[in-house]
Design a protein around this motif. Structure first.
Motif, PDB file in Angstrom:
ATOM      1  N   PRO A 169    -101.355   6.072   0.706  1.00  0.00           N
ATOM      2  CA  PRO A 169    -100.458   6.354   0.365  1.00  0.00           C
ATOM      3  C   PRO A 169    -100.511   6.196  -1.217  1.00  0.00           C
ATOM      4  N   THR A 170     -99.975   7.059  -2.093  1.00  0.00           N
ATOM      5  CA  THR A 170     -99.768   6.565  -3.492  1.00  0.00           C
ATOM      6  C   THR A 170     -98.778   5.585  -3.731  1.00  0.00           C
ATOM      7  N   TRP A 171     -97.542   6.141  -3.099  1.00  0.00           N
ATOM      8  CA  TRP A 171     -96.352   5.157  -3.308  1.00  0.00           C
ATOM      9  C   TRP A 171     -95.979   5.156  -1.888  1.00  0.00           C
ATOM     10  N   THR A 172     -95.480   4.058  -1.158  1.00  0.00           N
ATOM     11  CA  THR A 172     -94.880   3.979  -0.102  1.00  0.00           C
ATOM     12  C   THR A 172     -93.600   3.226  -0.088  1.00  0.00           C
ATOM     13  N   GLY A 173     -92.567   3.622   0.486  1.00  0.00           N
ATOM     14  CA  GLY A 173     -91.455   2.546   0.359  1.00  0.00           C
ATOM     15  C   GLY A 173     -90.146   3.337   0.902  1.00  0.00           C
ATOM     16  N   LEU A 174     -89.052   2.572   0.834  1.00  0.00           N
ATOM     17  CA  LEU A 174     -87.867   2.915   1.407  1.00  0.00           C
ATOM     18  C   LEU A 174     -86.686   3.055   0.427  1.00  0.00           C
ATOM     19  N   ILE A 175     -85.796   4.354   0.336  1.00  0.00           N
ATOM     20  CA  ILE A 175     -84.937   4.595  -0.803  1.00  0.00           C
ATOM     21  C   ILE A 175     -83.602   4.438   0.238  1.00  0.00           C
ATOM     22  N   LEU A 176     -82.539   3.876  -0.295  1.00  0.00           N
ATOM     23  CA  LEU A 176     -81.353   3.894   0.462  1.00  0.00           C
ATOM     24  C   LEU A 176     -80.262   4.237  -0.673  1.00  0.00           C
ATOM     25  N   ASP A 177     -79.335   4.944  -0.101  1.00  0.00           N
ATOM     26  CA  ASP A 177     -77.883   5.439  -0.911  1.00  0.00           C
ATOM     27  C   ASP A 177     -76.733   5.349  -0.107  1.00  0.00           C
ATOM     28  N   SER A 178     -75.657   4.718  -0.827  1.00  0.00           N
ATOM     29  CA  SER A 178     -74.485   4.750   0.075  1.00  0.00           C
ATOM     30  C   SER A 178     -73.393   4.454  -0.989  1.00  0.00           C
ATOM     31  N   ASN A 179     -72.228   4.569  -0.399  1.00  0.00           N
ATOM     32  CA  ASN A 179     -70.902   3.991  -1.198  1.00  0.00           C
ATOM     33  C   ASN A 179     -70.968   2.379  -0.757  1.00  0.00           C
ATOM     34  N   PRO A 180     -70.327   1.568  -1.572  1.00  0.00           N
ATOM     35  CA  PRO A 180     -70.735   0.374  -1.228  1.00  0.00           C
ATOM     36  C   PRO A 180     -70.209  -0.268   0.093  1.00  0.00           C
ATOM     37  N   PRO A 181     -71.221  -1.028   0.913  1.00  0.00           N
ATOM     38  CA  PRO A 181     -70.779  -1.753   2.045  1.00  0.00           C
ATOM     39  C   PRO A 181     -69.869  -2.643   1.760  1.00  0.00           C
ATOM     40  N   SER A 182     -69.525  -3.524   3.066  1.00  0.00           N
ATOM     41  CA  SER A 182     -68.401  -4.432   2.728  1.00  0.00           C
ATOM     42  C   SER A 182     -69.042  -5.824   2.795  1.00  0.00           C
ATOM     43  N   GLU A 183     -68.313  -6.677   2.210  1.00  0.00           N
ATOM     44  CA  GLU A 183     -68.986  -8.219   1.906  1.00  0.00           C
ATOM     45  C   GLU A 183     -69.389  -8.977   3.036  1.00  0.00           C
ATOM     46  N   ASP A 184     -69.074  -8.427   4.115  1.00  0.00           N
ATOM     47  CA  ASP A 184     -69.194  -9.203   5.330  1.00  0.00           C
ATOM     48  C   ASP A 184     -70.688  -8.462   6.066  1.00  0.00           C
ATOM     49  N   SER A 185     -71.141  -7.620   5.399  1.00  0.00           N
ATOM     50  CA  SER A 185     -72.182  -6.971   5.864  1.00  0.00           C
ATOM     51  C   SER A 185     -73.744  -7.549   5.623  1.00  0.00           C
ATOM     52  N   ALA A 186     -74.675  -7.274   6.591  1.00  0.00           N
ATOM     53  CA  ALA A 186     -75.991  -7.905   6.187  1.00  0.00           C
ATOM     54  C   ALA A 186     -76.772  -7.582   5.017  1.00  0.00           C
ATOM     55  N   TYR A 187     -76.173  -5.979   4.556  1.00  0.00           N
ATOM     56  CA  TYR A 187     -76.718  -5.685   3.329  1.00  0.00           C
ATOM     57  C   TYR A 187     -76.185  -6.596   2.106  1.00  0.00           C
ATOM     58  N   TYR A 188     -74.964  -6.891   2.215  1.00  0.00           N
ATOM     59  CA  TYR A 188     -74.299  -7.356   1.072  1.00  0.00           C
ATOM     60  C   TYR A 188     -75.197  -8.997   1.112  1.00  0.00           C
ATOM     61  N   LYS A 189     -75.190  -9.797   2.175  1.00  0.00           N
ATOM     62  CA  LYS A 189     -76.038 -10.961   2.466  1.00  0.00           C
ATOM     63  C   LYS A 189     -77.384 -10.856   1.855  1.00  0.00           C
ATOM     64  N   LEU A 190     -77.933  -9.711   2.184  1.00  0.00           N
ATOM     65  CA  LEU A 190     -79.397  -9.722   1.501  1.00  0.00           C
ATOM     66  C   LEU A 190     -79.501  -9.501  -0.033  1.00  0.00           C
ATOM     67  N   PHE A 191     -78.550  -8.444  -0.362  1.00  0.00           N
ATOM     68  CA  PHE A 191     -78.472  -7.990  -2.003  1.00  0.00           C
ATOM     69  C   PHE A 191     -77.994  -9.209  -2.709  1.00  0.00           C
ATOM     70  N   GLU A 192     -76.742  -9.844  -2.559  1.00  0.00           N
ATOM     71  CA  GLU A 192     -76.139 -10.582  -3.277  1.00  0.00           C
ATOM     72  C   GLU A 192     -76.241 -11.984  -2.936  1.00  0.00           C
ATOM     73  N   GLU A 193     -76.536 -12.521  -1.643  1.00  0.00           N
ATOM     74  CA  GLU A 193     -76.500 -13.922  -1.427  1.00  0.00           C
ATOM     75  C   GLU A 193     -78.190 -14.240  -1.072  1.00  0.00           C
ATOM     76  N   ASP A 194     -79.067 -13.457  -1.293  1.00  0.00           N
ATOM     77  CA  ASP A 194     -80.473 -13.733  -1.329  1.00  0.00           C
ATOM     78  C   ASP A 194     -80.810 -14.458   0.282  1.00  0.00           C
ATOM     79  N   ALA A 195     -80.044 -13.769   1.154  1.00  0.00           N
ATOM     80  CA  ALA A 195     -80.397 -14.269   2.526  1.00  0.00           C
ATOM     81  C   ALA A 195     -81.729 -13.941   2.999  1.00  0.00           C
ATOM     82  N   ASP A 196     -82.554 -14.744   3.539  1.00  0.00           N
ATOM     83  CA  ASP A 196     -83.757 -14.433   3.854  1.00  0.00           C
ATOM     84  C   ASP A 196     -83.748 -13.659   5.362  1.00  0.00           C
ATOM     85  N   LEU A 197     -84.770 -12.698   5.780  1.00  0.00           N
ATOM     86  CA  LEU A 197     -84.760 -11.897   6.793  1.00  0.00           C
ATOM     87  C   LEU A 197     -84.265 -12.648   7.914  1.00  0.00           C
ATOM     88  N   GLU A 198     -84.848 -14.062   8.124  1.00  0.00           N
ATOM     89  CA  GLU A 198     -84.750 -14.732   9.271  1.00  0.00           C
ATOM     90  C   GLU A 198     -83.193 -15.195   9.662  1.00  0.00           C
TER      91      GLU A 198
END
Ligand SMILES: Nc1ncnc2c1ncn2[C@@H]1O[C@H](COP(=O)(O)OP(=O)(O)OP(=O)(O)O)[C@@H](O)[C@H]1O
Ligand SMILES: [Mg+2]
Length: 501
Positions: A169-198
């Motif tokens: 593949p020349t480029w692989t990856g994921l693209i995601l779009d949404s209205n903003p999730p809430s602050e108690d979501s895992a997405y928020y933790k990953l995006f804003e609080e640098d939470a690691d996957l573990e």
């Protein structure tokens, strides 16, 4: 007729990024999903051809439910990629795009891109999704999709393969779009609080995981995007606010869907629930500062100091211009930060700081109080009211009062922490008992510091209103050292307070 896609600024930055996982969030109708469709097609066209001259890719479009997939994601896709451009197989929910590709090394090429549309209604759906071999995926309205899905999809990005198709593949990856999730979501933790996957409870290949988040401006901001393609243009979002109010949607809904800010779960009762209204108290555009008048600054000290920069107008109106929110900062560093803000953003205006009276206590280490530290930087510091009740009541009074037809307290739209605090982040916590009972004091959390700062400055002027008097006048500041523009504290600046030493 040829349809030309021109991306908005945020969408353009998104498309230029090659991060493995890219997420875009923004208000309703801001062009997120359209961009994702165009982006997948563009990446498909750019795929390097195999030895047979075919540019092969396979993409999966994911939505939480089949109904949403059919009514929204597929509709958006068809708007930009008509069925006539390839073959649609309803049984497999698969569209194969066939097009002529750009020549490669002087030889003609063909594009063959498969788009699989998948929903997540059942655990089987998720299992099947995670067994695909794909080039990439678009997760539409990601806030509805468990974060395990994108993370596990990262392990499925292996089409085309050198072994079978003769090219990777020349480029692989994921693209995601949404209205903003809430602050108690895992997405928020990953995006804003640098939470690691573990820490999010996910098993994933941590080492090669890179992501980038793109945020679109509020639908009411000057820089709102996609207005040209929305019915009514700028009116679109104003109407949305009006409709939301009429149908009884709360302010936090508007916060997410019009302003595109993270949502938060109000678990408790907002301290200013009965007084604050975003449409009334948050000014439509950035408030302008009046260089003829001094700044009045509220400051909360402690380990996470915060400040609010305001001006008081001659008629008693309070304009909240700016907020400063910190994490773990010493008093000296905080004073420097505030000083540089005043110097560069407010032309070194005259100012006076109304601070947490606890800041008068001397440190056991160097015998200096926080007030001493601020004074050493040239600030005039005055202790604010000690009683939390008087402070909160003062802000309530300022929010409820009208002066010349406008609320006595208005806030610049950039003060996100303050505004989110007003919307419910600054709250009385619900008690763990049956029935609706709340704690008596506001909860200490990330919103409370900047709200304390606001209270120190507002209560200084507004505490008299609680007794039925007029608000106190804005300070007349005399220059002692005109070169610096600050003066030292004088005794009559201090409020009559009992301070425990
Ligand atoms: N660059 C563009 N050129 C022309 N029309 C566009 C463009 N971007 C978006 N649109 C149109 O604007 C409207 C909203 O776009 P879209 O559905 O992509 O927004 P969205 O951010 O995904 O909205 P929602 O938050 O409701 O999911 C659609 O009618 C779409 O066709
Ligand atoms: Mg959309």
């Amino acid at each position: 007729m040829k349809k030309v896609y021109v991306p908005s600024p945020t969408c353009e930055r998104f498309m230029q990024s090659n991060a493995q996982m890219r997420a875009i969030m923004g208000p309703f109708g801001s062009g997120k999903s359209t961009m994702c469709v165009v982006e997948l097609v563009r990446r498909a066209m750019e795929q390097e051809p195999g030895p047979d001259g075919v540019r092969r890719t396979r993409w999966v479009v994911v939505r939480n439910t089949y109904q949403q997939l059919r009514d929204t994601s597929i509709k958006t896709f068809e708007q930009w990629v008509p069925h006539t451009a390839g073959e649609w197989r309803q049984m497999d929910k698969k569209f194969t795009l066939r097009a002529q590709g750009a020549p490669y090394n002087g030889r003609p090429t063909r594009v063959e891109a498969e788009f699989l549309f998948r929903a997540l209604d059942t655990p089987d759906d998720i299992r099947n999704l995670l067994s695909l071999e794909i080039t990439g995926a678009w997760l539409n309205e990601f806030r509805e999709i468990p974060i395990e899905v994108p993370i596990n999809l990262l392990g499925r990005l292996r089409y085309p393969s050198i072994g079978a198709e003769g090219v990777g593949p020349t480029w692989t990856g994921l693209i995601l779009d949404s209205n903003p999730p809430s602050e108690d979501s895992a997405y928020y933790k990953l995006f804003e609080e640098d939470a690691d996957l573990e820490s999010l409870g996910i098993e994933g290949e941590e080492s090669d995981f890179t992501f980038e988040v793109f945020k679109q401006p509020s639908g009411l901001s000057q820089d709102a995007e996609n207005l040209d393609h929305l019915p009514g243009g700028r009116q679109y979002y104003l109407r949305m606010v009006e409709m939301a109010r009429r149908t009884g949607k709360d302010e936090s809904w508007i916060n997410v869907h019009v302003h595109g800010r993270y949502g938060f779960v109000v678990d408790g009762r907002a301290v200013y629930a009965n007084q604050f209204k975003e449409s009334t108290h948050v000014w439509k555009e950035r408030l302008k500062y009046d260089p003829q008048r001094p700044l009045v600054i509220g400051a909360d000290f402690g380990l996470t100091p915060a400040a609010v920069i305001a001006q008081m107008m001659p008629n008693g109106r309070f304009l909240i211009l700016d907020e400063i929110v910190t994490e773990d900062m010493a008093a000296d560093e905080f004073a420097r930060l505030l000083k540089s803000k005043v110097m560069y953003d407010y032309d070194n205006a005259q100012c006076r700081v109304y601070g947490d009276p606890a800041g008068m206590q001397r440190s056991q280490v160097d015998k200096r109080s926080v007030f001493d530290v601020f004074r050493s930087h040239g600030f005039v510091v005055v202790p604010g009211h000690q009683s939390p009740q008087i402070r909160v009541d003062s802000v309530r009074a300022a929010l409820s009062r009208l002066i010349d037809g406008h609320p006595a307290l208005v806030i610049s739209p950039g003060c996100n922490m303050l505004i989110n605090g007003f919307l419910g982040g600054y709250r009385y916590r619900r008690m763990k008992v049956s029935g609706e009972r709340y704690a008596e004091k506001p909860e200490k959390n990330k919103f409370s510091h900047v709200h304390d700062a606001l209270q120190y400055v507002v209560s200084y002027f507004y505490a008299p209103v609680l007794k039925g008097d007029a608000p106190m006048d804005a300070p007349e500041i005399e220059y002692e050292d005109s070169a610096k523009g600050y003066v030292g504290i004088s005794d009559d600046d201090a409020l009559d307070l009992t301070v425990p030493f």
